[in-house]
Design a protein around this motif. Structure first.
Motif, PDB file in Angstrom:
ATOM      1  N   ASP A 228     -14.504  -1.366   4.608  1.00  0.00           N
ATOM      2  CA  ASP A 228     -15.719  -2.075   4.981  1.00  0.00           C
ATOM      3  C   ASP A 228     -16.871  -1.785   4.022  1.00  0.00           C
ATOM      4  O   ASP A 228     -17.926  -2.397   4.118  1.00  0.00           O
ATOM      5  CB  ASP A 228     -16.152  -1.667   6.402  1.00  0.00           C
ATOM      6  CG  ASP A 228     -15.097  -2.011   7.448  1.00  0.00           C
ATOM      7  OD1 ASP A 228     -14.478  -3.076   7.295  1.00  0.00           O
ATOM      8  OD2 ASP A 228     -14.909  -1.205   8.369  1.00  0.00           O
ATOM      9  N   GLN A 229     -16.716  -0.849   3.152  1.00  0.00           N
ATOM     10  CA  GLN A 229     -17.818  -0.389   2.327  1.00  0.00           C
ATOM     11  C   GLN A 229     -18.071  -1.320   1.154  1.00  0.00           C
ATOM     12  O   GLN A 229     -17.162  -1.916   0.612  1.00  0.00           O
ATOM     13  CB  GLN A 229     -17.522   1.025   1.818  1.00  0.00           C
ATOM     14  CG  GLN A 229     -17.413   2.069   2.912  1.00  0.00           C
ATOM     15  CD  GLN A 229     -16.907   3.388   2.369  1.00  0.00           C
ATOM     16  OE1 GLN A 229     -16.697   3.527   1.172  1.00  0.00           O
ATOM     17  NE2 GLN A 229     -16.699   4.350   3.250  1.00  0.00           N
ATOM     18  N   ARG A 230     -19.335  -1.361   0.753  1.00  0.00           N
ATOM     19  CA  ARG A 230     -19.689  -2.011  -0.495  1.00  0.00           C
ATOM     20  C   ARG A 230     -19.495  -1.009  -1.634  1.00  0.00           C
ATOM     21  O   ARG A 230     -19.447   0.203  -1.414  1.00  0.00           O
ATOM     22  CB  ARG A 230     -21.142  -2.489  -0.457  1.00  0.00           C
ATOM     23  CG  ARG A 230     -21.398  -3.616   0.541  1.00  0.00           C
ATOM     24  CD  ARG A 230     -22.852  -4.041   0.500  1.00  0.00           C
ATOM     25  NE  ARG A 230     -23.120  -5.116   1.435  1.00  0.00           N
ATOM     26  CZ  ARG A 230     -22.921  -6.404   1.177  1.00  0.00           C
ATOM     27  NH1 ARG A 230     -22.446  -6.769  -0.014  1.00  0.00           N
ATOM     28  NH2 ARG A 230     -23.184  -7.325   2.077  1.00  0.00           N
TER      29      ARG A 230
ATOM     30  N   PRO B  49       9.807  -0.568  -3.564  1.00  0.00           N
ATOM     31  CA  PRO B  49       9.050  -0.114  -2.393  1.00  0.00           C
ATOM     32  C   PRO B  49       7.745  -0.875  -2.229  1.00  0.00           C
ATOM     33  O   PRO B  49       7.220  -1.444  -3.192  1.00  0.00           O
ATOM     34  CB  PRO B  49       8.792   1.360  -2.704  1.00  0.00           C
ATOM     35  CG  PRO B  49       8.870   1.453  -4.194  1.00  0.00           C
ATOM     36  CD  PRO B  49       9.895   0.451  -4.612  1.00  0.00           C
ATOM     37  N   VAL B  50       7.250  -0.890  -1.006  1.00  0.00           N
ATOM     38  CA  VAL B  50       5.956  -1.524  -0.733  1.00  0.00           C
ATOM     39  C   VAL B  50       5.053  -0.491  -0.066  1.00  0.00           C
ATOM     40  O   VAL B  50       5.499   0.532   0.430  1.00  0.00           O
ATOM     41  CB  VAL B  50       6.105  -2.755   0.182  1.00  0.00           C
ATOM     42  CG1 VAL B  50       6.875  -3.850  -0.539  1.00  0.00           C
ATOM     43  CG2 VAL B  50       6.796  -2.394   1.490  1.00  0.00           C
ATOM     44  N   HIS B  51       3.768  -0.786  -0.057  1.00  0.00           N
ATOM     45  CA  HIS B  51       2.799   0.130   0.547  1.00  0.00           C
ATOM     46  C   HIS B  51       2.893   0.097   2.058  1.00  0.00           C
ATOM     47  O   HIS B  51       3.340  -0.891   2.656  1.00  0.00           O
ATOM     48  CB  HIS B  51       1.383  -0.254   0.117  1.00  0.00           C
ATOM     49  CG  HIS B  51       1.190  -0.252  -1.359  1.00  0.00           C
ATOM     50  ND1 HIS B  51       0.314  -1.094  -1.993  1.00  0.00           N
ATOM     51  CD2 HIS B  51       1.786   0.477  -2.340  1.00  0.00           C
ATOM     52  CE1 HIS B  51       0.360  -0.879  -3.296  1.00  0.00           C
ATOM     53  NE2 HIS B  51       1.245   0.062  -3.534  1.00  0.00           N
TER      54      HIS B  51
ATOM     55  N   PHE C  26       0.382  -4.056 -11.526  1.00  0.00           N
ATOM     56  CA  PHE C  26       0.760  -2.645 -11.611  1.00  0.00           C
ATOM     57  C   PHE C  26      -0.358  -1.657 -11.268  1.00  0.00           C
ATOM     58  O   PHE C  26      -0.094  -0.659 -10.585  1.00  0.00           O
ATOM     59  CB  PHE C  26       1.339  -2.340 -12.994  1.00  0.00           C
ATOM     60  CG  PHE C  26       2.695  -2.946 -13.235  1.00  0.00           C
ATOM     61  CD1 PHE C  26       3.651  -2.970 -12.221  1.00  0.00           C
ATOM     62  CD2 PHE C  26       3.030  -3.502 -14.456  1.00  0.00           C
ATOM     63  CE1 PHE C  26       4.909  -3.525 -12.422  1.00  0.00           C
ATOM     64  CE2 PHE C  26       4.282  -4.055 -14.676  1.00  0.00           C
ATOM     65  CZ  PHE C  26       5.218  -4.068 -13.654  1.00  0.00           C
ATOM     66  N   PRO C  27      -1.618  -1.841 -11.737  1.00  0.00           N
ATOM     67  CA  PRO C  27      -2.649  -0.845 -11.399  1.00  0.00           C
ATOM     68  C   PRO C  27      -2.867  -0.658  -9.898  1.00  0.00           C
ATOM     69  O   PRO C  27      -2.972   0.483  -9.432  1.00  0.00           O
ATOM     70  CB  PRO C  27      -3.899  -1.387 -12.101  1.00  0.00           C
ATOM     71  CG  PRO C  27      -3.372  -2.196 -13.236  1.00  0.00           C
ATOM     72  CD  PRO C  27      -2.116  -2.837 -12.703  1.00  0.00           C
ATOM     73  N   PRO C  28      -2.931  -1.727  -9.082  1.00  0.00           N
ATOM     74  CA  PRO C  28      -3.077  -1.491  -7.638  1.00  0.00           C
ATOM     75  C   PRO C  28      -1.759  -1.160  -6.952  1.00  0.00           C
ATOM     76  O   PRO C  28      -1.756  -0.574  -5.865  1.00  0.00           O
ATOM     77  CB  PRO C  28      -3.631  -2.821  -7.114  1.00  0.00           C
ATOM     78  CG  PRO C  28      -3.128  -3.844  -8.065  1.00  0.00           C
ATOM     79  CD  PRO C  28      -3.098  -3.168  -9.407  1.00  0.00           C
TER      80      PRO C  28
ATOM     81  N   LEU D  62     -11.933   2.957  -5.516  1.00  0.00           N
ATOM     82  CA  LEU D  62     -12.361   1.662  -4.982  1.00  0.00           C
ATOM     83  C   LEU D  62     -11.937   1.479  -3.527  1.00  0.00           C
ATOM     84  O   LEU D  62     -10.892   1.964  -3.109  1.00  0.00           O
ATOM     85  CB  LEU D  62     -11.764   0.527  -5.810  1.00  0.00           C
ATOM     86  CG  LEU D  62     -12.322   0.275  -7.198  1.00  0.00           C
ATOM     87  CD1 LEU D  62     -11.739  -1.018  -7.749  1.00  0.00           C
ATOM     88  CD2 LEU D  62     -13.839   0.205  -7.203  1.00  0.00           C
ATOM     89  N   PRO D  63     -12.755   0.755  -2.726  1.00  0.00           N
ATOM     90  CA  PRO D  63     -12.337   0.381  -1.374  1.00  0.00           C
ATOM     91  C   PRO D  63     -11.079  -0.479  -1.406  1.00  0.00           C
ATOM     92  O   PRO D  63     -10.818  -1.206  -2.361  1.00  0.00           O
ATOM     93  CB  PRO D  63     -13.542  -0.424  -0.856  1.00  0.00           C
ATOM     94  CG  PRO D  63     -14.700   0.035  -1.678  1.00  0.00           C
ATOM     95  CD  PRO D  63     -14.133   0.327  -3.038  1.00  0.00           C
ATOM     96  N   LYS D  64     -10.298  -0.424  -0.339  1.00  0.00           N
ATOM     97  CA  LYS D  64      -9.013  -1.111  -0.305  1.00  0.00           C
ATOM     98  C   LYS D  64      -9.138  -2.622  -0.411  1.00  0.00           C
ATOM     99  O   LYS D  64      -8.234  -3.283  -0.916  1.00  0.00           O
ATOM    100  CB  LYS D  64      -8.268  -0.742   0.980  1.00  0.00           C
ATOM    101  CG  LYS D  64      -7.802   0.708   1.008  1.00  0.00           C
ATOM    102  CD  LYS D  64      -7.054   1.013   2.287  1.00  0.00           C
ATOM    103  CE  LYS D  64      -6.592   2.474   2.313  1.00  0.00           C
ATOM    104  NZ  LYS D  64      -5.868   2.798   3.572  1.00  0.00           N
TER     105      LYS D  64
END
Length: 417
Positions: A10-12, A412-414, A345-347, A143-145
């Motif tokens: 929820d964060q900015r 795999p997945v998150h 790839f980065p996320p 970073l926020p999700k």
């Protein structure tokens, strides 16, 4: 009634988060500049170093060896500095790796023989490989999700901006010795001064590092992390081997077009600049498209479909020679999908690993594919010499996408996806 506390989603973005992202973005952008600039001048620079009596076959072979050693260094740097990042910190490692690749990219202009250039490129590759692991972990933990998918597209676009900068540099200096283009690669050294002062270590890493010891690397090859390590290695190996066939041989494909081959060195440099910028712009769009596609369909389907589309562009685009315009179209289509996959790839990779194995796992798994890319460059260079042109080196490596499509459905997945 008390309201629930805001979650990270929820964060900015805070000032610290923006600085961390800017540091990773700039680091990856200069990666693109320093890693790709050799591909644009490999043949004329190696020819200069070998002397006018050197045959084209010898020039192509030595140039391919330098590129292969560069990719080996990239893989080694990812593994070594991935470990450093887990122990020393993400921001500190980012600073160190950028400084290494900046200094030794610039040093390439001092090369007097082809093996001097090989050594300088190898050392610069150590830093380039380590930068990705540190930068991607920094972003993952900062970073926020809700920015996760978009950040991958933006971050990968930094690399393409670096490629465009390399093309502009080569085009602007086309009338001079190709050695001078490497001096621009020293510019990232100034970035390290700002990162060291402005970017703190992520709280997630500091919290874990304070109370836990960094696990040994062998934990990457034990349950429950083993499956993640192996599947991720397979995925990135296919992606990296195929894309570096295009990145390295694309300039040779363009130079081999009859209408380009008839031009002088300065005119060829301008054509190469134009073609590179065009396909790079398509890749910018491809990165965002891939990021939104993954958000919509999930990583497994996204990887599978992007690999399938990539196979088609390699198969139909490089089985035989084309006109300059057709070559530009096929390179643009290829980079839209085949390079677009790297926005995922980065996320995707860092969160798969435990915090204190995050840069070790990311650096090893993301960069190990460069070893096979190095082999592919050597084999492709030798094959291109014998079989009728550099386009065939790209065509044959494209068949790696076929097992990649199948593999994509098992990665795999998150959690929660």
């Amino acid at each position: 009634m008390a309201t629930a506390p805001a979650t990270i989603s929820d964060q900015r973005l805070t000032s610290t988060q923006k600085k961390a992202f800017a540091a990773a973005w700039l680091g990856w952008g200069f990666d693109g500049l320093d890693s790709f600039i050799y591909s644009l001048v490999a043949i004329p620079f190696v020819r200069e170093l070998l002397g006018p009596s050197a045959s084209l076959a010898d020039v192509m072979l030595k140039a391919a060896i330098i590129q292969a050693v560069f990719l080996v260094g990239w893989a080694m740097g990812g593994a070594v500095f991935g470990r450093v990042g887990d122990r020393l910190g993400r921001a500190r490692t980012l600073t160190l790796t950028i400084l290494i690749y900046a200094v030794f990219t610039g040093a390439a202009c001092l090369a007097q023989t082809w093996w001097h250039l090989l050594i300088f490129r190898f050392i610069s590759a150590l830093g380039i490989g380590g930068e990705w692991a540190a930068g991607s972990a920094l972003i993952s933990e900062t970073l926020p999700k809700r920015y996760k998918h978009l950040s991958g597209g933006v971050l990968q676009n930094a690399y393409i901006v670096g490629i465009i900068a390399a093309a502009l540099t080569v085009g602007a200096l086309g009338g001079y010795s190709p050695r001078w283009v490497f001096l621009v690669g020293m510019s990232p050294a100034l970035l390290t001064l700002w990162i060291r002062r402005a970017v703190p270590e992520p709280e997630e890493w500091k919290g874990e590092r304070t109370v836990k010891e960094v696990p040994p690397v062998r934990e990457l090859f034990k349950s429950p992390v083993l499956a993640t390590t192996l599947y991720t290695m397979g995925l990135t190996t296919i992606a990296l081997t195929t894309i570096w066939a295009v990145l390295y041989f694309s300039s040779q494909v363009v130079r081999a077009v009859p209408e380009v081959a008839a031009l002088g060195p300065a005119a060829q440099a301008k054509v190469l600049q134009h073609v590179t910028i065009v396909w790079a712009c398509w890749n910018l769009a491809g990165n965002f498209s891939a990021a939104f596609w993954a958000k919509w369909v999930g990583y497994r389907v996204a990887f599978a479909t992007l690999f399938a589309a990539s196979f088609l562009t390699y198969f139909f685009g490089f089985g035989h020679t084309h006109t300059l315009f057709q070559t530009e179209v096929w390179l643009s289509a290829t980079m839209f999908v085949s390079s677009g996959v790297f926005a995922l790839f980065p996320p995707y990779i860092p969160p798969l690993f435990p915090v204190l194995l995050r840069t070790s796992g990311s650096g090893l798994c993301y960069n190990i594919g460069r070893l096979t890319a190095a082999i592919g460059t050597l084999l492709g260079g030798s094959f291109a010499i014998r079989a009728g042109g550099p386009h065939l080196a790209i065509w044959y490596v494209g068949f790696l996408f076929l097992p990649g499509i199948l593999l994509a459905f098992f990665v795999p997945v998150h959690k929660g996806e």
